[in-house]
Scaffold this motif. Structure first.
Motif, PDB file in Angstrom:
ATOM      1  N   THR A 117       0.828  -1.211   0.000  1.00  0.00           N
ATOM      2  CA  THR A 117       0.000   0.000   0.000  1.00  0.00           C
ATOM      3  C   THR A 117       0.858   1.254   0.000  1.00  0.00           C
ATOM      4  OG1 THR A 117      -1.750  -1.177   1.198  1.00  0.00           O
ATOM      5  CG2 THR A 117      -1.856   1.226   1.204  1.00  0.00           C
ATOM      6  N   ILE A 118       1.958   1.226   0.735  1.00  0.00           N
ATOM      7  CA  ILE A 118       2.886   2.359   0.730  1.00  0.00           C
ATOM      8  C   ILE A 118       3.482   2.539  -0.661  1.00  0.00           C
ATOM      9  CG2 ILE A 118       5.174   3.095   1.532  1.00  0.00           C
ATOM     10  CD1 ILE A 118       4.418   2.192   4.302  1.00  0.00           C
ATOM     11  N   PHE A 119       3.846   1.435  -1.322  1.00  0.00           N
ATOM     12  CA  PHE A 119       4.403   1.542  -2.665  1.00  0.00           C
ATOM     13  C   PHE A 119       3.372   2.118  -3.632  1.00  0.00           C
ATOM     14  CE2 PHE A 119       7.076  -2.350  -1.393  1.00  0.00           C
ATOM     15  CZ  PHE A 119       8.060  -1.532  -0.853  1.00  0.00           C
ATOM     16  N   ASN A 120       2.116   1.702  -3.497  1.00  0.00           N
ATOM     17  CA  ASN A 120       1.065   2.248  -4.352  1.00  0.00           C
ATOM     18  C   ASN A 120       0.867   3.737  -4.095  1.00  0.00           C
ATOM     19  OD1 ASN A 120       0.200  -0.019  -5.914  1.00  0.00           O
ATOM     20  ND2 ASN A 120      -0.736  -0.889  -4.092  1.00  0.00           N
ATOM     21  N   TRP A 121       0.978   4.149  -2.830  1.00  0.00           N
ATOM     22  CA  TRP A 121       0.902   5.582  -2.515  1.00  0.00           C
ATOM     23  C   TRP A 121       2.051   6.325  -3.189  1.00  0.00           C
ATOM     24  CZ3 TRP A 121       4.610   8.533   0.038  1.00  0.00           C
ATOM     25  CH2 TRP A 121       4.226   9.845   0.337  1.00  0.00           C
ATOM     26  N   ALA A 122       3.236   5.740  -3.130  1.00  0.00           N
ATOM     27  CA  ALA A 122       4.419   6.403  -3.683  1.00  0.00           C
ATOM     28  C   ALA A 122       4.347   6.548  -5.196  1.00  0.00           C
ATOM     29  CB  ALA A 122       5.681   5.628  -3.291  1.00  0.00           C
ATOM     30  N   LEU A 123       3.611   5.650  -5.881  1.00  0.00           N
ATOM     31  CA  LEU A 123       3.529   5.707  -7.340  1.00  0.00           C
ATOM     32  C   LEU A 123       2.890   6.994  -7.844  1.00  0.00           C
ATOM     33  CD1 LEU A 123       2.526   2.041  -8.276  1.00  0.00           C
ATOM     34  CD2 LEU A 123       4.691   3.184  -8.761  1.00  0.00           C
ATOM     35  N   LYS A 124       2.196   7.714  -6.967  1.00  0.00           N
ATOM     36  CA  LYS A 124       1.630   8.998  -7.360  1.00  0.00           C
ATOM     37  C   LYS A 124       2.710  10.068  -7.432  1.00  0.00           C
ATOM     38  CE  LYS A 124      -2.190  12.142  -6.312  1.00  0.00           C
ATOM     39  NZ  LYS A 124      -3.368  12.399  -5.450  1.00  0.00           N
ATOM     40  N   HIS A 125       3.835   9.844  -6.768  1.00  0.00           N
ATOM     41  CA  HIS A 125       4.868  10.851  -6.649  1.00  0.00           C
ATOM     42  C   HIS A 125       6.195  10.465  -7.287  1.00  0.00           C
ATOM     43  CE1 HIS A 125       2.115  12.719  -3.817  1.00  0.00           C
ATOM     44  NE2 HIS A 125       2.067  11.593  -3.144  1.00  0.00           N
ATOM     45  N   VAL A 126       6.411   9.173  -7.500  1.00  0.00           N
ATOM     46  CA  VAL A 126       7.662   8.719  -8.101  1.00  0.00           C
ATOM     47  C   VAL A 126       7.363   7.671  -9.166  1.00  0.00           C
ATOM     48  CG1 VAL A 126       8.981   9.130  -5.982  1.00  0.00           C
ATOM     49  CG2 VAL A 126       8.022   6.869  -6.406  1.00  0.00           C
ATOM     50  N   SER A 127       8.374   7.334  -9.951  1.00  0.00           N
ATOM     51  CA  SER A 127       8.229   6.374 -11.040  1.00  0.00           C
ATOM     52  C   SER A 127       8.213   4.939 -10.532  1.00  0.00           C
ATOM     53  CB  SER A 127       9.388   6.563 -12.027  1.00  0.00           C
ATOM     54  OG  SER A 127       9.516   5.455 -12.885  1.00  0.00           O
ATOM     55  N   THR A 128       7.668   4.046 -11.375  1.00  0.00           N
ATOM     56  CA  THR A 128       7.756   2.620 -11.099  1.00  0.00           C
ATOM     57  C   THR A 128       9.210   2.188 -10.918  1.00  0.00           C
ATOM     58  OG1 THR A 128       5.729   2.119 -12.335  1.00  0.00           O
ATOM     59  CG2 THR A 128       7.279   0.306 -12.046  1.00  0.00           C
ATOM     60  N   ASN A 129      10.116   2.815 -11.692  1.00  0.00           N
ATOM     61  CA  ASN A 129      11.543   2.491 -11.573  1.00  0.00           C
ATOM     62  C   ASN A 129      12.055   2.728 -10.153  1.00  0.00           C
ATOM     63  OD1 ASN A 129      12.135   1.594 -14.155  1.00  0.00           O
ATOM     64  ND2 ASN A 129      12.524   3.648 -14.930  1.00  0.00           N
ATOM     65  N   VAL A 130      11.654   3.831  -9.542  1.00  0.00           N
ATOM     66  CA  VAL A 130      12.119   4.157  -8.194  1.00  0.00           C
ATOM     67  C   VAL A 130      11.624   3.129  -7.185  1.00  0.00           C
ATOM     68  CG1 VAL A 130      12.004   5.869  -6.334  1.00  0.00           C
ATOM     69  CG2 VAL A 130      12.278   6.628  -8.704  1.00  0.00           C
ATOM     70  N   VAL A 131      10.343   2.779  -7.278  1.00  0.00           N
ATOM     71  CA  VAL A 131       9.778   1.786  -6.363  1.00  0.00           C
ATOM     72  C   VAL A 131      10.455   0.435  -6.568  1.00  0.00           C
ATOM     73  CG1 VAL A 131       7.685   0.532  -5.730  1.00  0.00           C
ATOM     74  CG2 VAL A 131       7.563   2.972  -6.211  1.00  0.00           C
ATOM     75  N   SER A 132      10.608   0.018  -7.827  1.00  0.00           N
ATOM     76  CA  SER A 132      11.211  -1.272  -8.115  1.00  0.00           C
ATOM     77  C   SER A 132      12.653  -1.340  -7.625  1.00  0.00           C
ATOM     78  CB  SER A 132      11.169  -1.549  -9.628  1.00  0.00           C
ATOM     79  OG  SER A 132       9.839  -1.705 -10.069  1.00  0.00           O
ATOM     80  N   MET A 133      13.408  -0.266  -7.822  1.00  0.00           N
ATOM     81  CA  MET A 133      14.790  -0.248  -7.362  1.00  0.00           C
ATOM     82  C   MET A 133      14.859  -0.325  -5.841  1.00  0.00           C
ATOM     83  SD  MET A 133      17.226  -0.404  -9.472  1.00  0.00           S
ATOM     84  CE  MET A 133      18.392   0.007  -8.188  1.00  0.00           C
ATOM     85  N   SER A 134      13.966   0.366  -5.174  1.00  0.00           N
ATOM     86  CA  SER A 134      13.979   0.378  -3.707  1.00  0.00           C
ATOM     87  C   SER A 134      13.683  -1.001  -3.138  1.00  0.00           C
ATOM     88  CB  SER A 134      12.954   1.387  -3.183  1.00  0.00           C
ATOM     89  OG  SER A 134      13.252   2.688  -3.641  1.00  0.00           O
ATOM     90  N   ILE A 135      12.821  -1.754  -3.819  1.00  0.00           N
ATOM     91  CA  ILE A 135      12.455  -3.081  -3.344  1.00  0.00           C
ATOM     92  C   ILE A 135      13.655  -4.025  -3.357  1.00  0.00           C
ATOM     93  CG2 ILE A 135      10.976  -5.089  -3.865  1.00  0.00           C
ATOM     94  CD1 ILE A 135       8.832  -3.160  -4.765  1.00  0.00           C
ATOM     95  N   LEU A 136      14.710  -3.644  -4.080  1.00  0.00           N
ATOM     96  CA  LEU A 136      15.926  -4.463  -4.062  1.00  0.00           C
ATOM     97  C   LEU A 136      16.528  -4.532  -2.663  1.00  0.00           C
ATOM     98  CD1 LEU A 136      17.743  -3.527  -7.390  1.00  0.00           C
ATOM     99  CD2 LEU A 136      16.859  -5.755  -6.728  1.00  0.00           C
TER     100      LEU A 136
END
Length: 304
Positions: free
Chosen positions: A230-249
């Motif tokens: 849910t936090i990642f979905n919230w973040a998608l409004k403000h950052v790119s999918t690339n940023v979320v995907s990289m962070s999940i590493l």
């Protein structure tokens, strides 16, 4: 003028990474079949959200366009596929191998965001991404066994990485138009429905299960889902999918530490070294993809 986020998206994403690090451990501890674990995880999540949806977001559903509803449906289907593949992979390979392969999703995210959103990476961002991915591979190098059922588990995890990337790509499109709670409730609900159909079609039993399993289902709903996805979905409004995907590493680092203490899985030198490389790579990448909270017109923009 765009509304500034309540908290820094990168801090929120960091909390999300810590939360999802518990997922593989809880799945390993449960005795239920992988699809059933995924089903109850999302069912409990949806039920926990229901009172808030009923009290505060009922009117949002009257404003949803058919296109957004379809995107939520596809997002939910791919989320369900991701959980089925990943949870099943944990039956055949180690936590480290499975989590690391799932975390390779930035490879697919880079391609997807370039094709669908025309996002380009700077050289430094590309180097940071390469470092993080290299660290992920190093963490599980000793666990990769290129034959038998372990290879099958590794393949399932890799396909799960593809599925979760598609889920995020659909989410990046819809999240800019729908409220977080509305979007996630729809997606989790549709994913739950997809999983129920899958369970019934293949004859998986939905119960009874030991009391401990029900605790794990609930914990999966609270931590890696509500406080993670849910936090990642919230973040998608403000950052790119690339940023979320990289962070999940960063998840393999947390999952490996938890596996050491809870499941008695050993932590090898390459896992420690790989974890350090991952964190450094994420730092390099996010430094180039950081969110500038205040632009010249008071809105939000991304530096690439």
């Amino acid at each position: 003028m765009k509304q500034e986020p309540v908290i820094n998206p990168y801090i929120a994403i960091g909390l999300g990474v810590l939360s999802i690090s518990t997922s593989a451990i809880l799945v390993k501890l449960s005795t239920a079949p992988a699809p059933v674990i995924a089903t109850y995880r999302l069912l409990f999540t949806t039920l926990l959200m229901l009172p808030f949806i009923f009290l505060y977001f009922r009117e949002d559903f009257q404003k949803i366009e058919m296109r957004d509803l379809l995107f939520c449906l596809f997002s939910g289907i791919f989320l369900a596929i991701h959980f089925i593949l990943w949870f099943e992979s944990l039956n055949y390979t180690s936590v480290a191998s499975s989590v690391v392969l799932i975390a390779l999703q930035p490879i697919f995210a880079f391609v997807g965001t370039y094709i669908f959103f025309k996002e380009k990476l700077s050289l430094k961002a590309f180097i940071g991404g390469g470092l993080a991915i290299s660290g992920s591979i190093l963490i599980s190098w000793g666990d990769f066994r290129m034959s038998g059922m372990a290879l099958f588990g590794d393949l399932l995890a890799l396909l799960g990485a593809v599925a979760v990337t598609v889920y995020f790509l659909f989410g990046q499109t819809v999240r800019k138009r729908l409220h977080l709670m509305t979007y996630t409730f729809l997606v989790y609900g549709m994913a739950t429905g997809t999983l129920f159909i899958y369970d019934l079609s293949l004859g998986y039993s939905l119960g009874p299960y030991p009391e401990g399993d029900w605790v794990y289902f609930l914990l999966l709903a609270i931590f890696p889902t509500l406080l993670g996805h849910t936090i990642f979905n919230w973040a998608l409004k403000h950052v790119s999918t690339n940023v979320v995907s990289m962070s999940i590493l960063g998840e393999p680092v947390g999952a490996s530490i938890l596996a050491y203490f809870i499941l008695d899985e050993t932590v090898r030198l390459e896992q420690i070294t790989g974890g350090a490389i991952i964190l450094f790579g994420i730092y390099v990448f996010l430094k180039r993809k950081r969110l500038t909270l205040k632009s010249a017109d008071g809105g939000l923009k991304q530096n690439v």
